[in-house]
Write an enzyme that holds these catalytic residues in place. Structure first.
Site, mmCIF file in Angstrom:
data_model
loop_
_atom_site.group_PDB
_atom_site.id
_atom_site.type_symbol
_atom_site.label_atom_id
_atom_site.label_comp_id
_atom_site.label_asym_id
_atom_site.label_seq_id
_atom_site.Cartn_x
_atom_site.Cartn_y
_atom_site.Cartn_z
ATOM 1 N N ASP A 41 -21.231 5.700 26.335
ATOM 2 C CA ASP A 41 -22.327 5.372 27.256
ATOM 3 C C ASP A 41 -21.824 4.390 28.306
ATOM 4 O O ASP A 41 -20.999 3.526 28.019
ATOM 5 C CB ASP A 41 -23.507 4.743 26.471
ATOM 6 C CG ASP A 41 -24.832 4.914 27.187
ATOM 7 O OD1 ASP A 41 -24.974 4.368 28.290
ATOM 8 O OD2 ASP A 41 -25.723 5.604 26.649
ATOM 9 N N THR A 45 -28.532 3.356 32.362
ATOM 10 C CA THR A 45 -29.976 3.224 32.094
ATOM 11 C C THR A 45 -30.238 2.860 30.637
ATOM 12 O O THR A 45 -31.377 2.575 30.272
ATOM 13 C CB THR A 45 -30.743 4.532 32.409
ATOM 14 O OG1 THR A 45 -30.171 5.595 31.632
ATOM 15 C CG2 THR A 45 -30.669 4.873 33.878
ATOM 16 N N GLY A 46 -29.208 2.913 29.807
ATOM 17 C CA GLY A 46 -29.372 2.560 28.396
ATOM 18 C C GLY A 46 -29.041 1.092 28.188
ATOM 19 O O GLY A 46 -28.883 0.338 29.146
ATOM 20 N N TYR A 155 -31.702 15.950 39.838
ATOM 21 C CA TYR A 155 -31.877 16.060 38.376
ATOM 22 C C TYR A 155 -32.147 17.512 37.986
ATOM 23 O O TYR A 155 -31.436 18.074 37.153
ATOM 24 C CB TYR A 155 -33.036 15.162 37.970
ATOM 25 C CG TYR A 155 -33.316 15.083 36.485
ATOM 26 C CD1 TYR A 155 -32.502 14.336 35.639
ATOM 27 C CD2 TYR A 155 -34.428 15.721 35.934
ATOM 28 C CE1 TYR A 155 -32.780 14.235 34.280
ATOM 29 C CE2 TYR A 155 -34.711 15.616 34.578
ATOM 30 C CZ TYR A 155 -33.887 14.871 33.750
ATOM 31 O OH TYR A 155 -34.177 14.772 32.405
HETATM 32 P P1 NAD Z 1 -32.174 7.267 28.889
HETATM 33 O O1 NAD Z 1 -32.017 6.927 30.333
HETATM 34 O O2 NAD Z 1 -32.827 6.277 27.996
HETATM 35 O O3 NAD Z 1 -30.760 7.615 28.241
HETATM 36 C C1 NAD Z 1 -29.696 8.170 28.950
HETATM 37 C C2 NAD Z 1 -28.429 7.470 28.498
HETATM 38 O O4 NAD Z 1 -27.304 8.057 29.177
HETATM 39 C C3 NAD Z 1 -28.418 5.979 28.878
HETATM 40 O O5 NAD Z 1 -27.963 5.224 27.782
HETATM 41 C C4 NAD Z 1 -27.458 5.901 30.042
HETATM 42 O O6 NAD Z 1 -26.832 4.656 30.142
HETATM 43 C C5 NAD Z 1 -26.493 7.036 29.731
HETATM 44 N N1 NAD Z 1 -25.856 7.597 30.928
HETATM 45 C C6 NAD Z 1 -26.457 8.083 32.049
HETATM 46 N N2 NAD Z 1 -25.533 8.554 32.905
HETATM 47 C C7 NAD Z 1 -24.328 8.364 32.306
HETATM 48 C C8 NAD Z 1 -23.002 8.651 32.689
HETATM 49 N N3 NAD Z 1 -22.686 9.211 33.876
HETATM 50 N N4 NAD Z 1 -21.995 8.346 31.824
HETATM 51 C C9 NAD Z 1 -22.272 7.764 30.627
HETATM 52 N N5 NAD Z 1 -23.516 7.467 30.219
HETATM 53 C C10 NAD Z 1 -24.525 7.760 31.054
HETATM 54 O O7 NAD Z 1 -32.932 8.672 28.842
HETATM 55 P P2 NAD Z 1 -33.512 9.467 27.588
HETATM 56 O O8 NAD Z 1 -34.966 9.567 27.764
HETATM 57 O O9 NAD Z 1 -32.963 8.912 26.326
HETATM 58 O O10 NAD Z 1 -32.911 10.923 27.857
HETATM 59 C C11 NAD Z 1 -31.762 11.386 27.164
HETATM 60 C C12 NAD Z 1 -31.417 12.786 27.620
HETATM 61 O O11 NAD Z 1 -32.499 13.672 27.336
HETATM 62 C C13 NAD Z 1 -31.142 12.896 29.130
HETATM 63 O O12 NAD Z 1 -30.061 13.775 29.330
HETATM 64 C C14 NAD Z 1 -32.412 13.483 29.683
HETATM 65 O O13 NAD Z 1 -32.169 14.246 30.837
HETATM 66 C C15 NAD Z 1 -32.886 14.355 28.523
HETATM 67 N N6 NAD Z 1 -34.350 14.508 28.569
HETATM 68 C C16 NAD Z 1 -35.165 13.468 28.193
HETATM 69 C C17 NAD Z 1 -36.541 13.625 28.281
HETATM 70 C C18 NAD Z 1 -37.467 12.518 27.878
HETATM 71 O O14 NAD Z 1 -38.687 12.667 28.069
HETATM 72 N N7 NAD Z 1 -37.012 11.434 27.308
HETATM 73 C C19 NAD Z 1 -37.083 14.821 28.749
HETATM 74 C C20 NAD Z 1 -36.217 15.842 29.155
HETATM 75 C C21 NAD Z 1 -34.843 15.676 29.042
#
Ligand code: NAD
Ligand code: UDP
Length: 348
Positions: A41, A45-46, A155
């Site tokens: 990671d 955003t995490g 996205y």
């Molecule tokens: P989130 O933002 O909490 O988690 C995403 C994680 O990916 C974060 O820890 C961020 O730091 C890391 N990240 C982002 N870009 C990166 C990169 N280039 N290299 C390394 N790390 C990177 O989001 P989430 O809600 O936990 O979503 C997780 C996944 O599920 C995503 O791919 C999202 O598109 C997908 N998703 C989530 C939802 C939802 O409602 N939560 C819905 C549809 C799809």
């Protein structure tokens, strides 16, 4: 080298985006069943806070890296989950080029790793591939109604391209790739200020601020509790044979944003006002998954009703809101860190 814990399955699983909201719950579940987990990671955003309880676990390793950069993992990996991508609209639009590159170059890097390692691969795709859907509910064979030029395109189109990459790698028999189309998911460890509806409403209600509703509030979403989603992701990764087609994962209960706001309001000791704000451009009007495929192939369906999931989430925010640093939306630190090969075209 990673040590597999005492109940070890012997499997090593890489979770990209493992320090995010969904990813950290997935890491918990995989470690809980005895897998060794490598979490990759960039923290764009995490947060390290999400995986802090795991860092001393003998089966857990944390690598800080952007997946747009080449990934060198020496130990054998059996499975790769790609959850790395900003998921909230304000966050993925803050650096749209990076979002697109994460989806395309980043997913490409992880697929290449899976190819080298012979690992199975699961892509976290999204209901956004259906855009503002003309068909309702959304079945996997619906091809969607997505703007390729609007603010959500980085996205939506990025995720569509990532799906295409996965199915190409599957078709040419290089990677055992699977694709989950995830619908709106909520629960503990959402970021307080990520701008998504559930976190916004809860944080506003707990802080005594008006609940913001964009547009008329008659648009709908279907909300899945995070533990249900994690069960579906693991089931899709583990199912044999590979379904060879995308699978919707979400809760088919459909609510207007007005109904959701009213539920949150009614669960609070003090009821705050509602403030209507302009609807963001290209905001989908309705969304509900048809989950027949997941039920049939994975024997999966969500079990946590919205009111129960909201209660857990409100309790978690109430206990954690003041302790957790508010992260700014945006990605300037990571823009600097993006691999030169993927950003060179911007500098010309
Ligand atoms: P989130 O933002 O909490 O988690 C995403 C994680 O990916 C974060 O820890 C961020 O730091 C890391 N990240 C982002 N870009 C990166 C990169 N280039 N290299 C390394 N790390 C990177 O989001 P989430 O809600 O936990 O979503 C997780 C996944 O599920 C995503 O791919 C999202 O598109 C997908 N998703 C989530 C939802 C939802 O409602 N939560 C819905 C549809 C799809
Ligand atoms: N929304 C809202 N108030 C907010 C945040 C979001 O009314 O404070 C609306 C948003 O316009 C959308 C829905 O809630 O119609 C879901 O938004 P979210 O950002 O959670 O997810 P997505 O639009 O990606 O489904």
């Amino acid at each position: 080298m990673l040590q597999v814990n005492h109940r070890g399955t012997g499997k090593t699983v890489l979770v990209a985006g493992g320090a995010g909201f969904v990813g950290s719950h997935l890491c918990d579940a995989l470690l809980g069943r005895g897998d060794a987990v490598i979490c990759v990671d960039s923290y764009i955003t995490g947060s390290r806070d999400n995986v802090r309880p795991l860092v001393n676990h003998p089966g857990f390793r944390l690598i800080e890296q952007d997946i747009c950069e080449f990934l060198k993992i020496d130990e054998p990996v059996d499975q790769i989950y790609n959850l790395a991508c900003a998921a909230s609209p304000p966050q993925y639009q803050a650096d749209p080029v990076h979002t697109m590159m994460t989806c395309v170059a980043g997913t490409g890097n992880l697929l290449a790793l899976a190819d080298r390692q012979g690992a199975s691969f699961l892509q976290a795709s999204t209901s956004e591939v259906y855009g503002d859907p003309a068909e309702h509910p959304q079945r996997e064979d619906y091809r969607g109604n997505v703007s390729c030029t609007g603010p959500r395109a980085c996205y939506d189109e990025g995720k569509r391209a990532a799906e295409a990459l996965c199915f190409d790698m599957l078709r040419v028999d290089r990677v055992d790739a699977r694709v989950a189309r995830i619908f709106n998911t909520y629960g503990p460890r959402m970021q307080a200020n990520d701008g998504r509806i559930v976190s916004n409403l809860i944080v506003q209600a707990l802080s005594g601020k008006p609940l913001t509703i964009y547009g008329s509030g008659t648009q709908t979403r279907s909300f899945c509790y995070v533990s249900d989603l994690v069960g579906g992701l693991i089931a899709l990764m583990d199912v044999r044979p590979n379904p060879g087609m995308p699978v919707n994962l979400g809760n088919p209960g459909e609510f207007t944003i007005n109904e959701l706001a009213e539920m949150v309001r009614s669960m609070m000791p003090v009821q705050t006002a509602v403030a209507y704000r302009p609807l963001p451009k290209d905001d989908p009007q309705r969304r509900r998954p048809d989950i027949s495929r997941a039920m049939e192939l994975l024997n999966w369906q969500p079990t946590v009703p919205l009111a129960e999931g909201l209660r857990y989430t409100i309790d978690w925010f109430a206990a954690n809101l003041d302790d957790r640093p508010r992260r700014r939306t945006g990605a300037p630190r990571h823009r600097r860190r993006m691999a030169a090969s993927h950003t060179a075209f911007l500098e010309n």
